[in-house]
Design a protein around this motif. Sequence first.
Motif, PDB file in Angstrom:
ATOM      1  N   LEU A  92      23.414 -10.574 -45.933  1.00  0.00           N
ATOM      2  CA  LEU A  92      22.024 -10.539 -45.474  1.00  0.00           C
ATOM      3  C   LEU A  92      21.368 -11.926 -45.549  1.00  0.00           C
ATOM      4  N   HIS A  93      21.593 -12.641 -46.667  1.00  0.00           N
ATOM      5  CA  HIS A  93      20.909 -13.943 -46.812  1.00  0.00           C
ATOM      6  C   HIS A  93      21.477 -15.006 -45.864  1.00  0.00           C
TER       7      HIS A  93
ATOM      8  N   GLU B 187      19.898 -15.914 -41.536  1.00  0.00           N
ATOM      9  CA  GLU B 187      18.952 -16.937 -41.051  1.00  0.00           C
ATOM     10  C   GLU B 187      19.639 -18.191 -40.545  1.00  0.00           C
TER      11      GLU B 187
ATOM     12  N   GLU C 178      13.773  -9.440 -40.369  1.00  0.00           N
ATOM     13  CA  GLU C 178      12.595  -9.334 -41.264  1.00  0.00           C
ATOM     14  C   GLU C 178      12.507  -7.941 -41.881  1.00  0.00           C
TER      15      GLU C 178
ATOM     16  N   GLN D  72      15.009  -7.703 -44.612  1.00  0.00           N
ATOM     17  CA  GLN D  72      14.646  -8.480 -45.809  1.00  0.00           C
ATOM     18  C   GLN D  72      13.578  -7.780 -46.645  1.00  0.00           C
TER      19      GLN D  72
END
Length: 361
Positions: A340-341, A344, A357, A360
């Motif tokens: 997930l991280h 970006e 978004e 997150q």
Amino acid sequence: MLDCQDRTAATITQLRQSLLQWYCIHGRSLPWRQTQDPYPIWVSEIMLQQTQVKTVIPYYERWVAQFPTITGLANADQQQVLKAWQGLGYYARARNLHRAAQQIVQQHNGKFPVELATVLTLPGIGRTTAGGILSAAFNQPVPILDGNVKRVLARLDGVTTPPNKVLTTLWKTSEHLLDPDSPRDFNQALMDLGATVCTPKNPACLLCPWNSHCRAYRMNMQNELPVSETRAPIPHKQIGVAVIWNQQGQILIDRRRQDGLLGGLWEFPGGKIEPGETVEACIRREILEELGIAIEVGEHLITIEHTYTHFHVTLNVHHCRHVNGEPQPIECDEVRWVNLHELEQFPFPKANVRIIEALQK
Ligand code: SF4
């Protein structure tokens, strides 16, 4: 409609002089006007094609810091280029800038060409963009006809046909009016007049340097012109989108093919819901067809509405669980499992950024 050839030399001189005087006082101070280097001017012209000045400025500043020269841009990886463009939309502009930079390095020794015909061979550069660059960088008398200029000239001449149906005439008018002694300032003044005075709604005619020559103003038709084209309603597509998780807690993303809409960008996989199909069935089918894997469709994550130029989409996004099969790039260029991280780090289209978004949160 007034033919541009009908204007007397004295009228043309008055139009040029009054516009240039107005520009001297009211012209906008924009970052790309502080240079005569064609590269940053070209970048700004491309960014401004579909995007407002205030949105463009921070992108422009980051871009010229990250890719300060044509050679630097040509040597960059396409993924870096798309990431720098993320959020501006119309990604073909970024891909074309990158390809054009490579063409300039290969064919013109890294120097932006100065001949109109050569500039027009570069990907993504049409006649008005070429005119904008050549007049701003080299003070060449090459006319422009962007959306703002079309509106100003259509009003000035009281054109009662949609501008896109009389482009040849509007190009002639732009060329005819262009001041051969100050083409840089004249073109920029014309753009500024359209952007700040002769605005789409409620033009400020009382403040306009051309009001004594303007047919629309004289006929009190400034709010009716230019006539807009009647457009067919745009189609609406319902899309099923999968956020597929594996046992390691990673998410599957795919990179879109180069040649289509949003080419080269990453996305969450999915596709169009067929008539009579449920969102869940669509997602299962699309993922099997596009990636060759079986999944279980879980809970709804988010619904996103997004409008592109020619259609509107509703993205129905669901969490999904990978069941079996090795993901294959059957209808895309690449697939990847990512944490997930890490999402970006990849360039995604705007609608997909909203999925990130939501994840997150
Ligand atoms: S007078 Fe009004 S309509 Fe005519 S060019 Fe000026 S701002 Fe536009």
